[in-house]
Motif scaffolding. Structure first.
Motif, PDB file in Angstrom:
ATOM      1  N   ALA A 267       0.841  -1.204   0.000  1.00  0.00           N
ATOM      2  CA  ALA A 267       0.000   0.000   0.000  1.00  0.00           C
ATOM      3  C   ALA A 267       0.874   1.251   0.000  1.00  0.00           C
ATOM      4  O   ALA A 267       1.925   1.310   0.625  1.00  0.00           O
ATOM      5  N   SER A 268       0.418   2.258  -0.744  1.00  0.00           N
ATOM      6  CA  SER A 268       1.103   3.556  -0.783  1.00  0.00           C
ATOM      7  C   SER A 268       0.229   4.673  -0.228  1.00  0.00           C
ATOM      8  O   SER A 268       0.618   5.838  -0.257  1.00  0.00           O
ATOM      9  N   ASP A 269      -0.959   4.319   0.264  1.00  0.00           N
ATOM     10  CA  ASP A 269      -1.891   5.292   0.821  1.00  0.00           C
ATOM     11  C   ASP A 269      -2.531   4.689   2.064  1.00  0.00           C
ATOM     12  O   ASP A 269      -2.814   3.477   2.092  1.00  0.00           O
ATOM     13  N   PRO A 270      -2.746   5.473   3.114  1.00  0.00           N
ATOM     14  CA  PRO A 270      -3.349   4.913   4.333  1.00  0.00           C
ATOM     15  C   PRO A 270      -4.689   4.250   4.131  1.00  0.00           C
ATOM     16  O   PRO A 270      -5.065   3.375   4.910  1.00  0.00           O
ATOM     17  N   GLY A 271      -5.424   4.631   3.085  1.00  0.00           N
ATOM     18  CA  GLY A 271      -6.679   3.984   2.786  1.00  0.00           C
ATOM     19  C   GLY A 271      -7.818   4.465   3.651  1.00  0.00           C
ATOM     20  O   GLY A 271      -7.656   5.349   4.503  1.00  0.00           O
ATOM     21  N   PRO A 272      -9.006   3.878   3.491  1.00  0.00           N
ATOM     22  CA  PRO A 272     -10.164   4.287   4.287  1.00  0.00           C
ATOM     23  C   PRO A 272      -9.959   3.968   5.758  1.00  0.00           C
ATOM     24  O   PRO A 272      -9.464   2.891   6.112  1.00  0.00           O
ATOM     25  N   GLN A 273     -10.310   4.917   6.603  1.00  0.00           N
ATOM     26  CA  GLN A 273     -10.176   4.792   8.056  1.00  0.00           C
ATOM     27  C   GLN A 273      -8.734   4.524   8.487  1.00  0.00           C
ATOM     28  O   GLN A 273      -8.486   3.992   9.565  1.00  0.00           O
ATOM     29  N   ASP A 274      -7.798   4.895   7.638  1.00  0.00           N
ATOM     30  CA  ASP A 274      -6.360   4.777   7.941  1.00  0.00           C
ATOM     31  C   ASP A 274      -5.967   3.367   8.368  1.00  0.00           C
ATOM     32  O   ASP A 274      -5.112   3.176   9.246  1.00  0.00           O
ATOM     33  N   GLN A 275      -6.531   2.351   7.728  1.00  0.00           N
ATOM     34  CA  GLN A 275      -6.232   0.977   8.125  1.00  0.00           C
ATOM     35  C   GLN A 275      -4.804   0.568   7.755  1.00  0.00           C
ATOM     36  O   GLN A 275      -4.241  -0.359   8.352  1.00  0.00           O
ATOM     37  N   CYS A 276      -4.207   1.256   6.767  1.00  0.00           N
ATOM     38  CA  CYS A 276      -2.830   0.959   6.368  1.00  0.00           C
ATOM     39  C   CYS A 276      -1.856   2.037   6.854  1.00  0.00           C
ATOM     40  O   CYS A 276      -0.785   2.221   6.258  1.00  0.00           O
ATOM     41  N   TRP A 277      -2.236   2.750   7.900  1.00  0.00           N
ATOM     42  CA  TRP A 277      -1.417   3.856   8.388  1.00  0.00           C
ATOM     43  C   TRP A 277      -0.014   3.387   8.775  1.00  0.00           C
ATOM     44  O   TRP A 277       0.986   3.995   8.383  1.00  0.00           O
ATOM     45  N   GLN A 278       0.071   2.308   9.533  1.00  0.00           N
ATOM     46  CA  GLN A 278       1.377   1.839  10.005  1.00  0.00           C
ATOM     47  C   GLN A 278       2.254   1.379   8.850  1.00  0.00           C
ATOM     48  O   GLN A 278       3.441   1.716   8.793  1.00  0.00           O
TER      49      GLN A 278
END
Length: 444
Positions: A267-278
């Motif tokens: 992933a290059s974007d945190p996505g919805p609800q920042d699920q890929c933030w980490q």
């Protein structure tokens, strides 16, 4: 018409060229360069094949990884400590204390004979299973980040018994397979699988009750490593691997949290609800490090942007502060440790040493690959620490004991024993008494 030279001698009309002097021709220089490279390569190969190479590699890489890990734990955990109203060195002091205890365990492991290691395997396995059962008892077990895998020891100290389960499985499994090999029972598939696989499944079940899938994957990798070292046939290997794959698929499919982690690969974007933030901020930290990093202590992502900067994602902070040079150094140290472990397992004639060394190497290598792969966005985030490097005393203590095992096995090689004996300094006591020539009788 003949042409005479300055001395009056006749010639054919063609002037002679003076003989070349000075530097050698280019082909000769190239040949000398190739010969020099070949000689250097032969010298390096002979040094690499020396009896003490594995011993020095295990000792040096293990110590360097631990020391560099202490430095990075101090740098990566300062902000996290301040967030919980503790001094900046709070996590570092705890890790330093764990490293001190781990150093004692490492030294003890290097001095224990193989028979004592084999005898120690059974009480360690029984004690680990007992503690893992206590984890599930309400009021005793503690949940951290949603995983019920901890026991409080009072104050800030907590114990994760599943980390000791890795070491227990390796020692017990190595002793079990070695005894069966001595009795020539490993040619039968039932003796190869039973009771190794059922006991491993008991450990996996207790771990999965707490929701720690990362540790379960490491334990499965250790099981496969032991079976491969025992010479399991391809069909048996494929069957066990297929069962494990189905179980992992079901565990991931039935958990929205695990499905979200799987979706964050690359992933290059945190996505919805920042699920890929980490996952994304781990990549940001690595990308901003450049070749040589922003400097020790100068990480930006650890200021609240990157969760778990001193545990699961300490490799990302290392890349940001020390750059590509720092991360490649860490990878080189783990590669050296893995190579040395394989060398110890491949050169011994003791079956227990081969299985134990191979199991420890599988454990450390697989865990390092899973942790670093998650930081790089190539694997899902499994929540496992980087061995010897990340913060966590429960993970550091058994890992340092395992490194001590490898050192002990490397010292027990016959050629290594001889080389170590020759290197020990010999103290020669010289008498200060003067030698007096014996006089004949009657002489005064």
């Amino acid at each position: 018409m003949p042409v005479r030279d300055s001395n009056g001698r006749g010639g054919t009309g063609t002037a002679r060229r003076p003989a070349a002097s000075g530097r050698s021709p280019a082909p000769q220089r190239a040949g000398r360069g190739i010969a020099g490279l070949r000689r250097t390569f032969e010298q390096a190969r002979s040094a690499w094949d020396r009896p003490l190479t594995a011993y020095y590699l295990i000792t040096g890489s293990g110590v360097l990884i631990t020391v560099l890990g202490l430095v990075m734990v101090y740098s990566a955990s300062m902000i996290k400590a301040l967030e919980i109203s503790e001094p900046g060195s709070y996590f570092f002091r705890k890790q330093l204390f764990a490293a001190f205890l781990g150093g004692i365990l490492l030294f003890v492991a290097t001095r224990m004979p193989v028979k004592l290691h084999r005898a120690f395997a059974y009480p360690l396995l029984a004690g680990t299973i007992f503690l893992m059962v206590l984890v599930q008892v309400p009021g005793i077990g503690q949940a951290v980040n949603g995983n019920q895998n901890w026991i409080s020891l009072g104050g800030p100290f907590m114990l994760q018994p599943s980390e000791f389960g890795k070491l227990a499985l390796i020692l017990w499994g190595a002793d079990l397979l070695a005894r069966k090999q001595d009795k020539k029972l490993l040619t039968q598939w039932k003796h190869m699988l039973v009771p190794l696989v059922p006991v491993t499944f008991i450990l996996l079940g207790l771990i999965m009750l707490g929701g720690d899938m990362g540790t379960a994957i490491i334990l499965t990798a250790i099981l496969f490593g032991l079976l491969w070292l025992a010479g399991a046939p391809t069909r048996m290997f494929a069957g066990v691997l297929g069962i494990a794959a189905v179980m992992i698929f079901l565990l991931i499919k039935t958990s929205p949290n695990r499905m979200g982690r799987l979706a964050c690969i690359g992933a290059s974007d945190p996505g919805p609800q920042d699920q890929c933030w980490q996952a994304v901020h781990g990549i940001y930290a690595l990308a901003s490090g450049g070749w040589f990093g922003s400097g020790l202590g100068a990480s930006v992502e650890k200021w609240g942007q990157l969760p778990e900067p001193h545990t699961d994602f300490i490799f990302a902070v290392t890349g940001e502060e020390l750059g590509l040079a720092g991360t490649l150094s860490v990878l080189a140290l783990f590669a050296a440790l893995g190579y040395a472990g394989i060398r110890v397992a491949g050169r011994t004639e003791d079956p227990f040493v081969r299985y134990a060394a191979g199991g420890v190497t599988t454990w450390i290598t697989a865990q390092a690959v899973i942790n670093i792969g998650a930081v790089l966005g190539l694997l899902p985030i499994a929540g496992v620490p980087l061995p010897l490097f990340s913060y966590g005393g429960s993970a550091l203590l058994p890992t340092m004991f395992a490194v001590g095992l490898l050192i002990a096995f490397a010292r027990q090689d016959p050629a290594a024993k001889t080389a170590l004996a020759l290197r020990r300094p010999r103290v020669r006591w010289k008498s200060m008494r003067r030698r007096v020539k014996k006089r004949p009788s009657g002489e005064r």
